[in-house]
Enzyme design. Sequence first.
Site, PDB file in Angstrom:
ATOM      1  N   SER A 143       0.851  -1.188   0.000  1.00  0.00           N
ATOM      2  CA  SER A 143       0.000   0.000   0.000  1.00  0.00           C
ATOM      3  C   SER A 143       0.884   1.233   0.000  1.00  0.00           C
ATOM      4  CB  SER A 143      -0.863   0.007   1.268  1.00  0.00           C
ATOM      5  OG  SER A 143      -1.442   1.275   1.480  1.00  0.00           O
ATOM      6  N   TYR A 159      -1.445  -0.302  10.461  1.00  0.00           N
ATOM      7  CA  TYR A 159      -1.460  -0.694   9.044  1.00  0.00           C
ATOM      8  C   TYR A 159      -0.231  -0.137   8.334  1.00  0.00           C
ATOM      9  CZ  TYR A 159      -3.398  -1.577   4.382  1.00  0.00           C
ATOM     10  OH  TYR A 159      -3.600  -2.038   3.099  1.00  0.00           O
TER      11      TYR A 159
END
Length: 235
Positions: A143, A159
């Site tokens: 990501s 995350y």
Amino acid sequence: MSKDIKVALVTGGNRGIGYELVKQLAFIGFKIILASRDSEMGHKAIQQLRESNLDVSFVSIDVNNQESIRQAAVAINEKYGRLDVLINNAGVYLDENKQLLNMDPSILENTMATNFFGVYHMIRSFIPLMEKQGYGRIINVSSEYGTMSEMSYPGVGAYKMSKFALNGLTQLIAVEIKSDIKINAVDPGWVSTDMGGPSAPRTPEQAAESILWLATTGAEGPNGGFFRDGKRIDW
């Protein structure tokens, strides 16, 4: 099994981007192994794909459980004797925009267990099948939250840390592996999946296409890179 037929394994393959990757790889002639933690959901996904006459089989893998990964590696080695493509797609997003120091530490621990250690153990268990034939393509679904620049902004701490570590792992393994084995990380963008939510602008189909080319790249292809839509991006 014919040497021309390549075998691919996709974790978290029962929905979202993973399901699309399974479908698209099967369409271009790969033997696909769909891995999912939830056997019921995995078998349901397999049924749908087989209705389209796609060559897909199922393996149960919980990336948080090393024994589950080891058993899958043994089973795949016995059945196929090889693995050409590994797509580490399974991941969790548990944060709800919390800051690292204010969250329950278990959120960070659980996120790292799946998004970082899960991938590490998958690679460690399956790379021998690639080394056996001197060929392999490993793709880590990462990501943009894992880029160094994102560390300058608070929020989504668990995350971000997990994807930051995953990007580092990708680079480290790239310099360790030999022969025609390549490992790269991909940012699929904000995708309308269970994780991304309904307002995300990209479809799983678009995200899968942006990942797929790394599964079929030749010997001259990239190794240790980070990509979005086929273009190299900064770590």
